[in-house]
Motif scaffolding. Structure first.
Motif, short mmCIF file in Angstrom:
data_model
loop_
_atom_site.label_atom_id
_atom_site.label_comp_id
_atom_site.label_asym_id
_atom_site.label_seq_id
_atom_site.Cartn_x
_atom_site.Cartn_y
_atom_site.Cartn_z
N LYS A 76 -2.72 16.67 -43.07
CA LYS A 76 -1.73 15.82 -42.40
C LYS A 76 -2.21 15.41 -41.01
CE LYS A 76 2.44 17.22 -44.85
NZ LYS A 76 3.81 17.72 -44.72
N MET A 77 -2.81 16.34 -40.28
CA MET A 77 -3.30 16.02 -38.93
C MET A 77 -4.46 15.02 -38.98
SD MET A 77 -1.42 17.35 -36.69
CE MET A 77 -2.44 16.97 -35.29
N ASN A 78 -5.33 15.15 -39.96
CA ASN A 78 -6.41 14.17 -40.12
C ASN A 78 -5.85 12.78 -40.41
OD1 ASN A 78 -8.44 16.00 -39.64
ND2 ASN A 78 -8.85 16.39 -41.80
N ASN A 79 -4.82 12.72 -41.24
CA ASN A 79 -4.16 11.45 -41.55
C ASN A 79 -3.51 10.86 -40.29
OD1 ASN A 79 -3.23 9.33 -43.12
ND2 ASN A 79 -1.29 10.37 -43.54
N ILE A 80 -2.84 11.70 -39.52
CA ILE A 80 -2.20 11.24 -38.28
C ILE A 80 -3.24 10.69 -37.30
CG2 ILE A 80 -1.07 12.11 -36.19
CD1 ILE A 80 0.68 13.82 -38.03
N ARG A 81 -4.33 11.41 -37.13
CA ARG A 81 -5.38 10.95 -36.20
C ARG A 81 -5.99 9.63 -36.67
NH1 ARG A 81 -6.16 16.47 -35.16
NH2 ARG A 81 -7.60 16.81 -36.86
N ALA A 82 -6.19 9.47 -37.96
CA ALA A 82 -6.75 8.21 -38.48
C ALA A 82 -5.78 7.06 -38.25
CB ALA A 82 -7.06 8.36 -39.97
N GLN A 108 -9.39 5.59 -20.63
CA GLN A 108 -8.24 6.42 -20.25
C GLN A 108 -6.95 5.92 -20.92
OE1 GLN A 108 -7.57 6.61 -16.04
NE2 GLN A 108 -5.82 7.98 -16.25
N GLN A 109 -6.73 4.61 -20.91
CA GLN A 109 -5.54 4.05 -21.55
C GLN A 109 -5.51 4.38 -23.05
OE1 GLN A 109 -5.54 -0.15 -20.91
NE2 GLN A 109 -5.14 0.01 -18.71
N ALA A 110 -6.64 4.21 -23.71
CA ALA A 110 -6.71 4.45 -25.15
C ALA A 110 -6.50 5.93 -25.47
CB ALA A 110 -8.05 3.96 -25.70
N GLN A 111 -7.07 6.81 -24.66
CA GLN A 111 -6.92 8.25 -24.90
C GLN A 111 -5.46 8.66 -24.73
OE1 GLN A 111 -9.32 10.22 -26.09
NE2 GLN A 111 -7.80 11.83 -26.26
N GLU A 112 -4.80 8.15 -23.69
CA GLU A 112 -3.40 8.48 -23.47
C GLU A 112 -2.53 7.95 -24.62
OE1 GLU A 112 -2.50 6.85 -19.64
OE2 GLU A 112 -3.65 8.40 -18.58
N ARG A 113 -2.80 6.73 -25.08
CA ARG A 113 -2.03 6.15 -26.18
C ARG A 113 -2.25 6.94 -27.46
NH1 ARG A 113 2.31 4.11 -28.06
NH2 ARG A 113 2.11 2.33 -29.44
N MET A 114 -3.47 7.38 -27.69
CA MET A 114 -3.79 8.18 -28.87
C MET A 114 -3.00 9.48 -28.87
SD MET A 114 -6.06 8.31 -31.47
CE MET A 114 -6.90 9.50 -32.47
N GLU A 115 -2.93 10.16 -27.73
CA GLU A 115 -2.20 11.42 -27.64
C GLU A 115 -0.70 11.22 -27.86
OE1 GLU A 115 -3.28 12.99 -23.83
OE2 GLU A 115 -5.37 13.32 -24.43
N VAL A 116 -0.12 10.17 -27.28
CA VAL A 116 1.30 9.89 -27.45
C VAL A 116 1.61 9.59 -28.91
CG1 VAL A 116 3.12 8.21 -26.90
CG2 VAL A 116 1.68 9.14 -25.08
N ALA A 170 -0.09 10.47 -31.61
CA ALA A 170 -0.27 11.66 -32.44
C ALA A 170 0.92 12.60 -32.30
CB ALA A 170 -1.57 12.36 -32.06
N ASP A 171 1.43 12.79 -31.08
CA ASP A 171 2.60 13.65 -30.87
C ASP A 171 3.83 13.09 -31.57
OD1 ASP A 171 1.14 15.47 -29.43
OD2 ASP A 171 1.74 14.68 -27.47
N GLN A 172 4.04 11.79 -31.46
CA GLN A 172 5.20 11.17 -32.11
C GLN A 172 5.12 11.29 -33.63
OE1 GLN A 172 5.14 7.15 -30.62
NE2 GLN A 172 6.20 7.68 -28.72
N MET A 173 3.94 11.08 -34.18
CA MET A 173 3.78 11.18 -35.63
C MET A 173 3.94 12.62 -36.11
SD MET A 173 0.69 8.58 -36.47
CE MET A 173 0.73 6.88 -35.99
N LYS A 174 3.46 13.60 -35.33
CA LYS A 174 3.65 15.01 -35.69
C LYS A 174 5.13 15.36 -35.75
CE LYS A 174 1.45 18.03 -33.27
NZ LYS A 174 0.62 18.78 -32.31
N GLN A 175 5.88 14.87 -34.78
CA GLN A 175 7.32 15.14 -34.78
C GLN A 175 8.01 14.45 -35.96
OE1 GLN A 175 8.71 13.97 -30.92
NE2 GLN A 175 7.84 15.77 -29.90
N ALA A 176 7.64 13.22 -36.24
CA ALA A 176 8.25 12.47 -37.34
C ALA A 176 7.97 13.11 -38.70
CB ALA A 176 7.76 11.03 -37.33
N GLN A 177 6.79 13.68 -38.86
CA GLN A 177 6.42 14.30 -40.14
C GLN A 177 6.71 15.80 -40.16
OE1 GLN A 177 2.48 13.27 -41.49
NE2 GLN A 177 2.73 11.13 -40.91
#
Length: 138
Positions: free
Chosen positions: A119-125, A85-93, A95-102
């Motif tokens: 770009k989304m694949n790069n952000i997720r990686a 649960q912690q890792a999933q929440e951190r992953m979502e936060v 990804a959202d921050q990186m989407k806004q930055a890019q």
């Protein structure tokens, strides 16, 4: 030849009087053990209330000593579910921050879908690597 028969007969008599229990209780640690083949193995089960689904992140978490201690105390499943649960929440936060930055928006999706996918694949990686470093392998 008579000595060989005597030796086998003595072994038979010793084994005949020797009783092996299917289950044994160890008072020093409070565990029951079951005989399987030539060895006794601890009878360990998870409590029904602790049975939670474990996702991708919880399955990646592996620390041998901690896992063994948690398994024998019956808390491994809840620990792994919490890590997941912690890792999933951190992953979502992340990804959202990186989407806004890019500046990845729905407009980019409409204009150039393949660029957005890349770009989304790069952000997720990148987010996955950060989560692995911060939570899973820390």
């Amino acid at each position: 030849m008579a000595i060989g028969r005597l030796r086998h007969m003595c072994e038979y008599i010793i084994l005949e009087n020797f009783r092996i229990d299917k289950y044994r209780y160890d008072e020093s640690n409070g565990l029951w053990y079951e005989l399987k083949g030539d060895c006794y193995f601890p009878c360990l089960t998870l409590p029904e209330s602790e049975n939670k689904p474990i996702g991708l992140w919880g399955q990646r978490e592996y620390r041998k000593i901690v896992s063994t201690q948690l398994l024998t105390s019956g808390r491994l499943n809840s620990y792994l579910a919490e890590i997941d649960q912690q890792a999933q929440e951190r992953m979502e936060v992340l990804a959202d921050q990186m989407k806004q930055a890019q500046e990845i928006t729905e407009q980019l999706k409409a204009e150039n879908a393949m660029e957005r996918v890349g770009k989304m694949n790069n952000i997720r990686a990148c987010a996955r690597e950060i989560v692995n470093t911060e939570i899973i392998y820390a």
